[in-house]
Design a protein around this motif. Structure first.
Motif, PDB file in Angstrom:
ATOM      1  N   GLU A   1      52.665  36.889  47.165  1.00  0.00           N
ATOM      2  CA  GLU A   1      51.950  38.047  47.207  1.00  0.00           C
ATOM      3  C   GLU A   1      52.848  39.326  46.768  1.00  0.00           C
ATOM      4  O   GLU A   1      52.316  40.282  46.199  1.00  0.00           O
ATOM      5  CB  GLU A   1      51.447  38.683  48.512  1.00  0.00           C
ATOM      6  CG  GLU A   1      50.409  37.693  49.128  1.00  0.00           C
ATOM      7  CD  GLU A   1      50.935  36.344  50.066  1.00  0.00           C
ATOM      8  OE1 GLU A   1      50.242  35.990  50.815  1.00  0.00           O
ATOM      9  OE2 GLU A   1      52.385  36.189  49.738  1.00  0.00           O
TER      10      GLU A   1
ATOM     11  N   ASP B   1      37.886  44.279  38.840  1.00  0.00           N
ATOM     12  CA  ASP B   1      38.719  43.333  39.527  1.00  0.00           C
ATOM     13  C   ASP B   1      39.078  43.188  40.737  1.00  0.00           C
ATOM     14  O   ASP B   1      39.287  42.104  41.488  1.00  0.00           O
ATOM     15  CB  ASP B   1      40.171  43.178  38.494  1.00  0.00           C
ATOM     16  CG  ASP B   1      39.906  42.880  37.112  1.00  0.00           C
ATOM     17  OD1 ASP B   1      38.770  42.141  36.759  1.00  0.00           O
ATOM     18  OD2 ASP B   1      40.651  43.171  36.516  1.00  0.00           O
ATOM     19  N   ARG B   2      39.418  44.450  41.256  1.00  0.00           N
ATOM     20  CA  ARG B   2      39.570  44.646  42.688  1.00  0.00           C
ATOM     21  C   ARG B   2      38.529  44.464  43.526  1.00  0.00           C
ATOM     22  O   ARG B   2      38.697  43.755  44.542  1.00  0.00           O
ATOM     23  CB  ARG B   2      40.146  46.198  43.010  1.00  0.00           C
ATOM     24  CG  ARG B   2      41.325  46.483  42.265  1.00  0.00           C
ATOM     25  CD  ARG B   2      41.973  48.021  42.419  1.00  0.00           C
ATOM     26  NE  ARG B   2      41.935  48.203  43.734  1.00  0.00           N
ATOM     27  CZ  ARG B   2      41.905  49.587  44.273  1.00  0.00           C
ATOM     28  NH1 ARG B   2      41.927  50.454  43.462  1.00  0.00           N
ATOM     29  NH2 ARG B   2      42.506  49.630  45.534  1.00  0.00           N
TER      30      ARG B   2
ATOM     31  N   ALA C   1      36.091  42.415  42.667  1.00  0.00           N
ATOM     32  CA  ALA C   1      35.685  40.837  42.761  1.00  0.00           C
ATOM     33  C   ALA C   1      36.529  40.312  43.532  1.00  0.00           C
ATOM     34  O   ALA C   1      36.240  38.917  44.001  1.00  0.00           O
ATOM     35  CB  ALA C   1      35.891  40.311  41.313  1.00  0.00           C
ATOM     36  N   ARG C   2      37.893  40.684  44.185  1.00  0.00           N
ATOM     37  CA  ARG C   2      38.736  39.834  45.155  1.00  0.00           C
ATOM     38  C   ARG C   2      38.115  40.150  46.414  1.00  0.00           C
ATOM     39  O   ARG C   2      38.812  39.518  47.251  1.00  0.00           O
ATOM     40  CB  ARG C   2      40.308  40.380  44.727  1.00  0.00           C
ATOM     41  CG  ARG C   2      40.774  39.893  43.336  1.00  0.00           C
ATOM     42  CD  ARG C   2      42.236  40.086  43.397  1.00  0.00           C
ATOM     43  NE  ARG C   2      42.544  41.576  43.370  1.00  0.00           N
ATOM     44  CZ  ARG C   2      42.755  42.248  42.308  1.00  0.00           C
ATOM     45  NH1 ARG C   2      42.679  41.520  40.895  1.00  0.00           N
ATOM     46  NH2 ARG C   2      43.329  43.568  42.283  1.00  0.00           N
ATOM     47  N   LEU C   3      37.346  40.908  46.762  1.00  0.00           N
ATOM     48  CA  LEU C   3      37.002  41.109  48.042  1.00  0.00           C
ATOM     49  C   LEU C   3      36.072  39.875  48.705  1.00  0.00           C
ATOM     50  O   LEU C   3      35.241  39.478  47.771  1.00  0.00           O
ATOM     51  CB  LEU C   3      36.164  42.570  48.280  1.00  0.00           C
ATOM     52  CG  LEU C   3      36.963  43.606  47.839  1.00  0.00           C
ATOM     53  CD1 LEU C   3      36.114  44.956  47.910  1.00  0.00           C
ATOM     54  CD2 LEU C   3      37.954  43.923  48.815  1.00  0.00           C
ATOM     55  N   SER C   4      36.084  40.006  49.892  1.00  0.00           N
ATOM     56  CA  SER C   4      35.123  38.904  50.468  1.00  0.00           C
ATOM     57  C   SER C   4      33.505  39.454  50.070  1.00  0.00           C
ATOM     58  O   SER C   4      33.389  40.598  49.991  1.00  0.00           O
ATOM     59  CB  SER C   4      35.446  38.843  52.120  1.00  0.00           C
ATOM     60  OG  SER C   4      35.210  39.873  52.473  1.00  0.00           O
TER      61      SER C   4
ATOM     62  N   ARG D   1      32.697  43.366  49.945  1.00  0.00           N
ATOM     63  CA  ARG D   1      32.152  43.910  48.723  1.00  0.00           C
ATOM     64  C   ARG D   1      30.740  44.547  48.761  1.00  0.00           C
ATOM     65  O   ARG D   1      30.611  45.494  48.544  1.00  0.00           O
ATOM     66  CB  ARG D   1      31.749  42.535  47.685  1.00  0.00           C
ATOM     67  CG  ARG D   1      31.688  42.783  46.307  1.00  0.00           C
ATOM     68  CD  ARG D   1      31.520  41.738  45.534  1.00  0.00           C
ATOM     69  NE  ARG D   1      32.863  40.819  45.704  1.00  0.00           N
ATOM     70  CZ  ARG D   1      32.393  39.619  45.549  1.00  0.00           C
ATOM     71  NH1 ARG D   1      31.677  38.975  44.815  1.00  0.00           N
ATOM     72  NH2 ARG D   1      33.585  38.870  45.731  1.00  0.00           N
TER      73      ARG D   1
ATOM     74  N   GLY E   1      40.691  46.187  50.877  1.00  0.00           N
ATOM     75  CA  GLY E   1      41.518  45.354  49.914  1.00  0.00           C
ATOM     76  C   GLY E   1      42.746  44.920  50.492  1.00  0.00           C
ATOM     77  O   GLY E   1      43.546  44.310  49.889  1.00  0.00           O
TER      78      GLY E   1
END
Length: 248
Positions: free
Chosen positions: A62, A146-147, A149-152, A156, A248
């Protein structure tokens, strides 16, 4: 990221062997710790010169020091940011060594006692950074798609509809108050911690930078920040990008 991501160490810190080697005869002072185990040390020479080492434990994907080194090298062509002196890895962890910069963090005790001046300077510094870095030539993105899309799936749904873009700029990516340096006259001098730097709507930075004022100084300093940047608050965009930051 969240408002609790990092803080100055409050307990004794074991200095990694690599940091000791990089320090040589310099004094070593731990100045920052994050919840993933990353540490930042100040190396102070007898002549007053300073360097900084970010160190992360091995196996902490990370915290991407290569990503930060690349962003610093690119951004340093246009605006004051730390100059990379060394980057490497060993069995214990990875490190990023940078040259010191003039000024002190906007959350230094000197500025915690003068929050309105600090908030205005943070806004002015962010405006200068957004103006200096060329979005058309930036190889890095911090784009909202993109940010999100990375969420659950649940997060989202909670973050809501993405607002229309106001202005694409090269955003800092972690524009919280500690990452602006100020001189003793209350003018911004540089920005640090650019591992998330990339092109995005300027409100992605503005919403979070102003958000962080409450965490660091208390209520009431957002007007000075927006005055320093030279823009009126946009309540809808601020609310969206703060939700995205928190989720996020």
């Amino acid at each position: 990221m969240s408002r609790t991501l990092a803080a100055a160490p409050s307990e004794p810190v074991v200095v990694p062997e690599r940091v000791c080697l990089l320090a040589g005869d310099d004094d070593v002072t731990p100045v920052w710790r994050n919840v993933l185990g990353g540490l930042t040390f100040r190396l102070s020479a007898a002549d007053g010169a300073q360097r900084y080492v970010k160190w992360v434990p091995a196996g902490t994907p990370e915290l991407d020091l290569d990503a930060e080194a690349a962003r610093l090298a690119w951004a340093g062509r246009y605006t004051p940011v730390p100059r990379v002196l060394d980057r490497g890895d060993d069995d214990e962890g990875g490190w990023l060594l940078t040259a010191g910069l003039p000024g002190r963090s906007a959350v230094d005790p000197h500025w915690l006692a003068r929050p309105e001046t600090a908030a205005r300077a943070i806004g002015a510094g962010l405006r200068a950074m957004h103006g200096a870095l060329p979005a058309d030539g930036c190889p890095f993105s911090w784009g909202v798609a993109d940010r999100v899309a990375r969420l659950s799936p649940d997060a989202r749904a909670r973050v809501g509809d993405v607002p229309a873009v106001d202005r694409l700029v090269v955003c800092h990516g972690d524009p919280c108050a500690p990452n602006t340096l100020l001189d003793d006259d209350g003018r911004w001098t540089a920005h640090v911690d650019l591992d998330a730097l990339g092109v995005a709507d300027r409100w992605a930075d503005l919403a979070v930078a102003s958000y962080s004022l409450e965490w660091n100084y208390g209520d009431g300093y957002e007007p000075a920040f927006f005055e320093g940047y030279g823009i009126a608050p946009d309540a809808g965009r601020i609310a969206f990008y703060r939700r995205l930051w928190d989720l996020g």
